[in-house]
Enzyme design. Structure first.
Site, PDB file in Angstrom:
ATOM      1  N   GLY A  37     -29.372  91.628  -8.680  1.00 51.69           N
ATOM      2  CA  GLY A  37     -29.925  92.837  -8.073  1.00 51.69           C
ATOM      3  C   GLY A  37     -28.861  93.670  -7.378  1.00 51.69           C
ATOM      4  CD  GLN A  54     -38.101  90.317  -2.075  1.00 49.61           C
ATOM      5  OE1 GLN A  54     -39.124  89.642  -2.176  1.00 49.61           O
ATOM      6  NE2 GLN A  54     -36.930  89.765  -1.839  1.00 49.61           N
ATOM      7  N   GLY A  94     -33.250  88.030 -11.431  1.00 51.47           N
ATOM      8  CA  GLY A  94     -33.948  86.870 -11.992  1.00 51.47           C
ATOM      9  C   GLY A  94     -34.394  85.818 -10.988  1.00 51.47           C
ATOM     10  CB  THR A 117     -18.699  86.890 -22.870  1.00 50.69           C
ATOM     11  OG1 THR A 117     -17.515  87.232 -23.585  1.00 50.69           O
ATOM     12  CG2 THR A 117     -19.586  86.009 -23.742  1.00 50.69           C
ATOM     13  CB  CYS A 153     -27.948  89.400   3.510  1.00 55.14           C
ATOM     14  SG  CYS A 153     -28.855  89.360   1.986  1.00 55.14           S
TER      15      CYS A 153
END
Ligand SMILES: *Cc1c(COP(=O)(O)O)cnc(C)c1O
Length: 391
Positions: free
Chosen positions: A69, A178, A199, A236, A323
């Site tokens: 995100g 969220q 994810g 990749t 955080c």
């Protein structure tokens, strides 16, 4: 152990893990390779992209996989800002209660000559479309407003906000980290130009996310190198992560209604059990709220001590966002909705989802009031409040 910190991250579901295993084992080919093994991987990548697109109401060529995100937010905002600057547009609009992935990107842009308007989110934690309308200028390059807040769980009127932007021909980005997998989203119907998702907030793995960018919106390259992600983001692909995320999203979307009914019943029971504790408030709108979010402030105590005691009782919770935990600054989100600093210090976030149970809620409601009482009995601040008759 009881895990009530699903807004920080979620466990990887069995479905996601099963989808990751082939890419971690026999299907190790590079999706860019032309041989059979490479093409097998490339096909898995295509399928994952289709799945993610379908869950958002988007087209596969509008989905760009990222490392999460934060990257999607940084990409959308910086690239749109730089494009705007080329046309003499150096104004951006966001809100005071965004995730730091957005706020710190804005701070950096301010240092580079951009002007940023931070919209007020009012006491209920909801942005008003008329406030946005009043802030838009001819030189506004981008509006970015989160879909649902990660600390207080309030849901924004995204459709109306997007409409205001389009009426003024301004692009609208939303940090929907969220919301995706938890709320029904249809980017076309809602008029969303760009959207960030991650994810690990819906039982996929960590370190993978996506940026949706509507066809017709010019997205400039974020990482230079190979031709991955339509030349926009080289490197990749994280195929195991991408396959796991797509499977988790599909599962979340398939079961959304049923999950939300269960989860919001648990949330409402928690809120009903916490509210009677004296000098306690629930932060953020009760009406426009994520099904799994409870955020409460208990006056006279420190959120950190509360967390430690809950942890000892076997309950994992958060004092705000992961955080900012570890720093002693009160949450910028709680301050943004007008919570006094001393009240913001005594805050707790319990974030639930479908892996939780009513028994866990009952246990939490047995422990929490006792812990609050104990901490208050040791708190000089609480004693002073009592003396002054403030509580
Ligand atoms: C978790 C979160 C992010 C960051 O996502 P990562 O994948 O961890 O980088 C951004 N915005 C919101 C609202 C979040 O909750």
């Amino acid at each position: 152990m009881i895990y009530f910190d699903n807004a920080a991250t979620t466990c990887v579901s069995k479905t996601a893990l099963d989808a990751m295993m082939p890419a971690l084992t026999e299907n190790y080919g590079n999706p860019s390779s032309l041989h059979l093994l490479g093409q097998t991987s490339n096909q898995a990548l295509d399928e994952a992209r289709q799945t993610v697109a379908k869950c958002l109401g988007a087209q596969p060529n509008e989905i760009y996989f990222t490392s999460g995100g934060s990257e999607a937010d940084n990409w959308a905002i910086t690239q749109m800002a730089l494009q705007g600057q080329k046309k003499g547009k150096n104004h951006l609009i966001t809100t005071t209660f965004e995730h730091h992935a957005v706020l710190h990107t804005m701070k950096r842009l301010e240092k580079n000559g951009f002007e940023v308007t931070y919209l007020d989110v009012h006491e209920d934690g909801v942005v008003r479309p008329e406030d946005l309308e009043a802030a838009i200028r001819p030189e506004t390059a981008l509006v970015t407003i989160m879909y649902a807040n990660n600390e207080i769980g309030t849901i924004q009127p995204v459709e109306e906000l997007a409409k205001v932007c389009h009426d003024h021909k301004v692009l609208f980005h939303t940090d929907a980290v969220q919301a995706v997998g938890h709320l029904p989203i249809d980017v076309k119907a809602q008029g969303i130009d760009m959207l960030s998702l991650s994810g690990h907030k819906f039982h996929g793995p960590k370190g993978v996310g996506a940026l949706y960018c509507r066809r017709g919106v010019r997205l400039t390259n974020f990482i230079e190198g190979g031709a991955q992600e339509r030349n926009r983001r080289a490197g990749t692909e994280n195929l195991p992560g991408i396959c796991g995320m797509a499977a988790a999203l599909q599962e979340a979307c398939d079961n959304m209604e049923e999950n939300n009914a269960r989860v919001s019943a648990m949330r409402d029971k928690l809120i009903a059990g916490i509210t009677p504790i004296p000098c306690t408030r629930i932060n953020g709108s009760l009406e426009h709220r994520l099904p799994g979010n409870v955020n409460a402030s208990f006056e006279g105590i420190e959120g950190e001590s509360l967390l430690l005691r809950l942890d000892l009782a076997g309950i994992c919770a958060s004092s705000g966002s992961a955080c900012t935990s570890g720093s002693l600054d009160p949450s910028h989100v709680l301050l943004a909705i007008g919570t006094p600093v001393e009240v913001a210090h005594g805050s707790l976030r319990l974030s639930l989802d479908e892996v939780n149970t009513m028994e866990e809620v009952d246990y939490c409601l047995e422990q929490l009031p006792k812990i609050v009482e104990l901490l208050r009995s040791m708190s000089p601040v609480w004693e002073q409040m009592q003396k002054e008759g403030r509580c």
